[in-house]
Enzyme design. Sequence first.
Site, PDB file in Angstrom:
ATOM      1  N   ALA A 147     -14.851  37.138  24.128  1.00 42.22           N
ATOM      2  CA  ALA A 147     -15.264  35.985  23.336  1.00 42.22           C
ATOM      3  C   ALA A 147     -14.241  34.874  23.534  1.00 42.22           C
ATOM      4  CB  ALA A 147     -15.365  36.375  21.861  1.00 42.22           C
ATOM      5  N   GLY A 200     -15.412  41.165  24.335  1.00 38.96           N
ATOM      6  CA  GLY A 200     -16.850  40.916  24.337  1.00 38.96           C
ATOM      7  C   GLY A 200     -17.466  41.044  25.721  1.00 38.96           C
ATOM      8  N   GLU A 215     -18.158  44.618  26.047  1.00 45.71           N
ATOM      9  CA  GLU A 215     -19.277  44.919  25.131  1.00 45.71           C
ATOM     10  C   GLU A 215     -20.600  44.413  25.707  1.00 45.71           C
ATOM     11  OE1 GLU A 215     -17.166  43.006  21.894  1.00 45.71           O
ATOM     12  OE2 GLU A 215     -17.139  44.890  20.786  1.00 45.71           O
ATOM     13  N   GLU A 233      -8.813  43.655  21.788  1.00 46.01           N
ATOM     14  CA  GLU A 233      -8.816  42.846  20.562  1.00 46.01           C
ATOM     15  C   GLU A 233      -7.636  43.166  19.649  1.00 46.01           C
ATOM     16  OE1 GLU A 233     -11.461  44.355  21.887  1.00 46.01           O
ATOM     17  OE2 GLU A 233     -13.245  43.092  21.728  1.00 46.01           O
TER      18      GLU A 233
END
Length: 259
Positions: free
Chosen positions: A66, A110, A113, A133
């Site tokens: 992200a 992300g 993911e 993260e």
Amino acid sequence: MSCETIKVHVEADKVGVITLNRPKQLNALSDQLMDELGAALKAFDAEEKIGCIIITGSEIAFAAGADIGAMAQYSFVDAYKGDYITRNWETIRSIRKPVIAAVSGFALGGGCELAMMCDFIIAADNARFGQPEIKLGVIPGSGGTQRLPRAVGKSKTMDMVLTGRMMDAAEAERAGLVSRVVPDSQLMHEALGAAIAIAGFSRIAVMAAKESVNRAFEGTLSDGLMYERRLFHALFATRDQKEGMDAFVNKRAANFTHQ
Ligand code: CO8
């Protein structure tokens, strides 16, 4: 469709290819990128001639997570009320046609993911996967703590999520996170080969197969087996089943019409 953060094209008249395209940010997944990705996925899913979709990035990064710059100043209230960075992340789950992640370089946070939301991952030998993260003072927010253990088990997931270390392509293949590893120069060739093969099969059978495999991660074994059996039986109502079996019996190539 005009896009700034992704590129979209069609291969062999039946495979939709979406290339994440924010090279300066290593394809960090901004809201705009996720909006454009979601729209492109839905458009390919709705397009009759498309039988399979590939999501890929650059040689350096599939996606480095992200967009940290964008989220750095958000408060809990901003994130929660605005459904920030979550609102379009699950679009991919609604896509019924198969989606392959062709991963080269970094697939972090992300990005990892997103790859795991795809139906399977083909990795280049330079691919690196991670959920870093924890180093940012947060945890994975889009399935990392849920999909990674289903793919590689608890111990390796805890190792990845708690230390933030990266896994190289060979380790990812050993652990079952990726289905194949190929030289980086061969990545798109390999992914396209798989996608073209899938797009040549009965679309109804392909969608049923995807739906049934995904069911294995949702409920009990007996429910999953019953679901699979019902879909299997239902496919005998399709012309493609008649065509596929007749072609085999008569030693000829099948010509599926997706009906
Ligand atoms: N966000 C924004 N910008 C990034 C990101 C990112 N995730 N990753 C890299 N960049 C930018 C860098 O800031 C840098 O920009 P600039 O040139 O302007 O300084 C550029 O990309 C190149 O990066 P580096 O100079 O750092 O390149 P290196 O080769 O030295 O390092 C790394 C590459 C290892 C990938 C490094 O950039 C890195 O560690 N990036 C961050 C990885 C990370 O922590 N990802 C997780 C982010 S958090 C997350 O994904 C949570 C997901 C939750 C989803 C929730 C949805 C519901």
